[in-house]
Design a protein around this motif. Structure first.
Motif, PDB file in Angstrom:
ATOM      1  N   ARG A   1       0.808  -1.217   0.000  1.00 47.96           N
ATOM      2  CA  ARG A   1       0.000   0.000   0.000  1.00 47.96           C
ATOM      3  C   ARG A   1       0.841   1.267   0.000  1.00 47.96           C
ATOM      4  NH1 ARG A   1      -5.447  -0.505   3.583  1.00 47.96           N
ATOM      5  NH2 ARG A   1      -5.890   1.351   2.351  1.00 47.96           N
ATOM      6  N   ARG A   2       2.021   1.225   0.579  1.00 46.04           N
ATOM      7  CA  ARG A   2       2.847   2.430   0.643  1.00 46.04           C
ATOM      8  C   ARG A   2       3.458   2.786  -0.709  1.00 46.04           C
ATOM      9  NH1 ARG A   2       5.108   6.074   3.926  1.00 46.04           N
ATOM     10  NH2 ARG A   2       7.306   6.643   3.661  1.00 46.04           N
ATOM     11  N   ASN A   3       3.513   1.817  -1.607  1.00 43.34           N
ATOM     12  CA  ASN A   3       4.096   2.080  -2.927  1.00 43.34           C
ATOM     13  C   ASN A   3       3.543   1.073  -3.934  1.00 43.34           C
ATOM     14  OD1 ASN A   3       5.622   2.874  -5.085  1.00 43.34           O
ATOM     15  ND2 ASN A   3       7.601   2.445  -4.157  1.00 43.34           N
ATOM     16  N   TYR A   4       2.569   1.512  -4.724  1.00 42.77           N
ATOM     17  CA  TYR A   4       1.979   0.642  -5.744  1.00 42.77           C
ATOM     18  C   TYR A   4       2.777   0.634  -7.050  1.00 42.77           C
ATOM     19  CZ  TYR A   4      -2.391   0.159  -3.058  1.00 42.77           C
ATOM     20  OH  TYR A   4      -3.328  -0.148  -2.108  1.00 42.77           O
ATOM     21  N   ARG A   5       3.710   1.550  -7.211  1.00 45.33           N
ATOM     22  CA  ARG A   5       4.387   1.686  -8.496  1.00 45.33           C
ATOM     23  C   ARG A   5       5.139   0.416  -8.915  1.00 45.33           C
ATOM     24  NH1 ARG A   5       4.284   6.428 -10.821  1.00 45.33           N
ATOM     25  NH2 ARG A   5       6.184   6.086 -12.019  1.00 45.33           N
ATOM     26  N   PRO A   6       5.870  -0.284  -8.026  1.00 42.83           N
ATOM     27  CA  PRO A   6       6.533  -1.530  -8.466  1.00 42.83           C
ATOM     28  C   PRO A   6       5.546  -2.554  -9.006  1.00 42.83           C
ATOM     29  CG  PRO A   6       7.467  -0.785  -6.394  1.00 42.83           C
ATOM     30  CD  PRO A   6       6.265   0.077  -6.648  1.00 42.83           C
ATOM     31  N   LEU A   7       4.379  -2.658  -8.375  1.00 44.02           N
ATOM     32  CA  LEU A   7       3.350  -3.581  -8.862  1.00 44.02           C
ATOM     33  C   LEU A   7       2.930  -3.216 -10.275  1.00 44.02           C
ATOM     34  CD1 LEU A   7       1.102  -5.766  -8.424  1.00 44.02           C
ATOM     35  CD2 LEU A   7      -0.317  -3.898  -7.537  1.00 44.02           C
ATOM     36  N   TRP A   8       2.655  -1.926 -10.513  1.00 44.62           N
ATOM     37  CA  TRP A   8       2.187  -1.503 -11.835  1.00 44.62           C
ATOM     38  C   TRP A   8       3.288  -1.596 -12.876  1.00 44.62           C
ATOM     39  CZ3 TRP A   8      -2.656  -0.901 -13.403  1.00 44.62           C
ATOM     40  CH2 TRP A   8      -3.647  -0.807 -12.419  1.00 44.62           C
ATOM     41  N   LYS A   9       4.522  -1.313 -12.489  1.00 47.00           N
ATOM     42  CA  LYS A   9       5.639  -1.449 -13.424  1.00 47.00           C
ATOM     43  C   LYS A   9       5.777  -2.894 -13.890  1.00 47.00           C
ATOM     44  CE  LYS A   9       8.521   2.306 -11.596  1.00 47.00           C
ATOM     45  NZ  LYS A   9       9.779   2.638 -10.857  1.00 47.00           N
ATOM     46  N   GLU A  10       5.600  -3.825 -12.957  1.00 40.90           N
ATOM     47  CA  GLU A  10       5.796  -5.241 -13.275  1.00 40.90           C
ATOM     48  C   GLU A  10       4.623  -5.830 -14.040  1.00 40.90           C
ATOM     49  OE1 GLU A  10       6.433  -9.555 -11.013  1.00 40.90           O
ATOM     50  OE2 GLU A  10       6.456  -7.689  -9.864  1.00 40.90           O
ATOM     51  N   ALA A  11       3.416  -5.442 -13.670  1.00 39.50           N
ATOM     52  CA  ALA A  11       2.244  -6.173 -14.171  1.00 39.50           C
ATOM     53  C   ALA A  11       1.150  -5.275 -14.700  1.00 39.50           C
ATOM     54  CB  ALA A  11       1.687  -7.052 -13.045  1.00 39.50           C
ATOM     55  N   GLY A  12       1.475  -4.031 -15.094  1.00 40.48           N
ATOM     56  CA  GLY A  12       0.447  -3.109 -15.545  1.00 40.48           C
ATOM     57  C   GLY A  12      -0.527  -3.673 -16.567  1.00 40.48           C
ATOM     58  N   PRO A  13      -0.055  -4.302 -17.655  1.00 45.11           N
ATOM     59  CA  PRO A  13      -0.992  -4.834 -18.655  1.00 45.11           C
ATOM     60  C   PRO A  13      -1.930  -5.908 -18.125  1.00 45.11           C
ATOM     61  CG  PRO A  13       1.215  -4.650 -19.573  1.00 45.11           C
ATOM     62  CD  PRO A  13       1.345  -4.405 -18.098  1.00 45.11           C
ATOM     63  N   ALA A  14      -1.540  -6.566 -17.025  1.00 37.57           N
ATOM     64  CA  ALA A  14      -2.373  -7.635 -16.465  1.00 37.57           C
ATOM     65  C   ALA A  14      -3.362  -7.125 -15.428  1.00 37.57           C
ATOM     66  CB  ALA A  14      -1.488  -8.711 -15.827  1.00 37.57           C
ATOM     67  N   LEU A  15      -3.297  -5.817 -15.108  1.00 39.96           N
ATOM     68  CA  LEU A  15      -4.127  -5.272 -14.041  1.00 39.96           C
ATOM     69  C   LEU A  15      -5.192  -4.332 -14.583  1.00 39.96           C
ATOM     70  CD1 LEU A  15      -1.340  -4.398 -11.432  1.00 39.96           C
ATOM     71  CD2 LEU A  15      -2.817  -6.417 -11.459  1.00 39.96           C
ATOM     72  N   ARG A  16      -6.271  -4.227 -13.837  1.00 39.50           N
ATOM     73  CA  ARG A  16      -7.342  -3.271 -14.119  1.00 39.50           C
ATOM     74  C   ARG A  16      -7.245  -2.152 -13.090  1.00 39.50           C
ATOM     75  NH1 ARG A  16     -10.745  -6.277 -12.564  1.00 39.50           N
ATOM     76  NH2 ARG A  16     -11.168  -5.359 -10.520  1.00 39.50           N
ATOM     77  N   TRP A  17      -7.237  -0.898 -13.593  1.00 41.71           N
ATOM     78  CA  TRP A  17      -7.189   0.225 -12.648  1.00 41.71           C
ATOM     79  C   TRP A  17      -8.441   0.181 -11.791  1.00 41.71           C
ATOM     80  CZ3 TRP A  17      -9.121   5.638 -12.497  1.00 41.71           C
ATOM     81  CH2 TRP A  17      -8.326   6.464 -11.671  1.00 41.71           C
ATOM     82  N   PRO A  18      -8.318   0.134 -10.476  1.00 36.53           N
ATOM     83  CA  PRO A  18      -9.481  -0.161  -9.640  1.00 36.53           C
ATOM     84  C   PRO A  18     -10.443   0.992  -9.402  1.00 36.53           C
ATOM     85  CG  PRO A  18      -7.535   0.117  -8.267  1.00 36.53           C
ATOM     86  CD  PRO A  18      -7.060   0.192  -9.689  1.00 36.53           C
ATOM     87  N   LEU A  19     -10.010   2.242  -9.578  1.00 43.92           N
ATOM     88  CA  LEU A  19     -10.825   3.360  -9.088  1.00 43.92           C
ATOM     89  C   LEU A  19     -12.091   3.617  -9.905  1.00 43.92           C
ATOM     90  CD1 LEU A  19      -8.172   6.010  -7.970  1.00 43.92           C
ATOM     91  CD2 LEU A  19      -9.188   4.111  -6.699  1.00 43.92           C
TER      92      LEU A  19
ATOM     93  N   THR B   1      -1.618   8.381 -10.378  1.00 39.72           N
ATOM     94  CA  THR B   1      -0.481   8.611 -11.262  1.00 39.72           C
ATOM     95  C   THR B   1       0.035   7.307 -11.874  1.00 39.72           C
ATOM     96  OG1 THR B   1       1.048   8.563  -9.371  1.00 39.72           O
ATOM     97  CG2 THR B   1       0.190  10.701 -10.054  1.00 39.72           C
ATOM     98  N   ALA B   2       0.012   6.208 -11.123  1.00 42.28           N
ATOM     99  CA  ALA B   2       0.421   4.919 -11.677  1.00 42.28           C
ATOM    100  C   ALA B   2      -0.544   4.478 -12.769  1.00 42.28           C
ATOM    101  CB  ALA B   2       0.498   3.868 -10.578  1.00 42.28           C
ATOM    102  N   GLY B   3      -1.828   4.788 -12.592  1.00 37.42           N
ATOM    103  CA  GLY B   3      -2.803   4.460 -13.624  1.00 37.42           C
ATOM    104  C   GLY B   3      -2.513   5.188 -14.929  1.00 37.42           C
ATOM    105  N   TRP B   4      -2.088   6.444 -14.825  1.00 40.14           N
ATOM    106  CA  TRP B   4      -1.712   7.187 -16.034  1.00 40.14           C
ATOM    107  C   TRP B   4      -0.539   6.521 -16.736  1.00 40.14           C
ATOM    108  CZ3 TRP B   4      -1.424  13.015 -14.198  1.00 40.14           C
ATOM    109  CH2 TRP B   4      -2.691  13.413 -13.743  1.00 40.14           C
ATOM    110  N   GLU B   5       0.472   6.151 -15.955  1.00 32.60           N
ATOM    111  CA  GLU B   5       1.732   5.688 -16.537  1.00 32.60           C
ATOM    112  C   GLU B   5       1.681   4.235 -16.979  1.00 32.60           C
ATOM    113  OE1 GLU B   5       6.508   6.077 -15.463  1.00 32.60           O
ATOM    114  OE2 GLU B   5       4.975   6.839 -14.083  1.00 32.60           O
ATOM    115  N   TYR B   6       0.999   3.396 -16.215  1.00 29.50           N
ATOM    116  CA  TYR B   6       1.053   1.959 -16.485  1.00 29.50           C
ATOM    117  C   TYR B   6      -0.318   1.313 -16.683  1.00 29.50           C
ATOM    118  CZ  TYR B   6       5.639   2.766 -14.369  1.00 29.50           C
ATOM    119  OH  TYR B   6       6.884   3.252 -14.070  1.00 29.50           O
ATOM    120  N   GLY B   7      -1.399   2.013 -16.336  1.00 27.68           N
ATOM    121  CA  GLY B   7      -2.710   1.383 -16.342  1.00 27.68           C
ATOM    122  C   GLY B   7      -3.628   1.812 -17.460  1.00 27.68           C
TER     123      GLY B   7
END
Length: 237
Positions: free
Chosen positions: A93-111, A159-165
């Motif tokens: 929770r303190r840093n979602y960016r590594p998750l999105w960098k690694e697996a962005g195409p496999a994830l759905r932006w939750p908001l 911001t992670a959603g913009w860059e990777y999501g």
């Protein structure tokens, strides 16, 4: 703790849990993606509605609920990826960016699709604006530190959603990010011993690139946003 001393020592704070529930129901059901009113007008209407201490409590609850549900959603997505592929994804929770960098195409932006029904560009943007504008009152109604953490979480997700999501940066998205940054600065200023800025904020503050901001109704670029510069001028106080 300062907030607890203020809460216990002030007899002027008269909170009404029943009214808070009524406000929360109205904010939840009257506004959002289903409304025919444009997001900026929804934000204005909600902020006017939440213009006192009860409204501040509701706004804080909206922000916290969204952050909690987004985290639960990403954990569920990571579990599903592991179930289907055997690939383990770490959700911090303190840093979602590594998750999105690694697996962005496999994830759905939750908001955009949380169970609570709050839309990031309507109820969330308004709640964030209320928290910021009434940051000096936070210590009288709750502990501002966990709320600040949730504000930073939503900023990280945005911001992670913009860059990777694959989230489109339009004027509504940019307004949400700008409010999150501004509110984080206002809450930091209201805390006696502010915490260290979280890793995703520190990472973005080292950048100086300008992102195109699009018209919500079409492909036209209408503005730009420099997240690094905005964060530096607001959060380095």
């Amino acid at each position: 703790m300062r907030w607890l001393r203020q809460l216990l020592g002030s007899r002027r704070v008269q909170l009404n849990p029943g009214r808070q529930q009524a406000l929360l129901r109205e904010v939840r059901h009257r506004y959002g993606a289903h409304s025919q009113v444009r997001f900026p007008e929804q934000v204005e209407a909600i902020t006017r509605m939440l213009n006192d201490d009860d409204g501040l409590v509701v706004a804080a609850r909206v922000v916290s609920e969204v952050a909690d549900e987004a985290h639960a959603d990403l954990r569920a997505q990571a579990h599903d990826v592991h179930r289907r592929t055997g690939r383990r994804l770490l959700v911090h929770r303190r840093n979602y960016r590594p998750l999105w960098k690694e697996a962005g195409p496999a994830l759905r932006w939750p908001l955009f699709a949380l169970p609570c029904g709050f839309h990031p560009y309507a109820q969330v943007a308004a709640a964030v604006a209320v928290v910021g504008s009434r940051a000096s009152r936070l210590g009288r109604v709750s502990d501002p530190n966990p709320l600040l953490t949730r504000v930073f979480e939503v900023l990280d997700l945005t911001t992670a959603g913009w860059e990777y999501g694959r989230v489109r940066v339009d004027t509504d998205a940019a307004a949400l990010a700008d409010r999150l940054i501004s509110t984080a600065g206002q809450v930091l200023a209201a805390i006696d011993d502010p915490p260290r800025l979280p890793p995703p904020v520190r990472e973005l503050m080292r950048r100086n690139n300008i992102l195109d901001v699009h018209d919500p109704a079409g492909p036209r670029v209408v503005d730009g946003i420099n997240l690094g510069a905005r964060m530096r001028e607001t959060l380095l106080v």
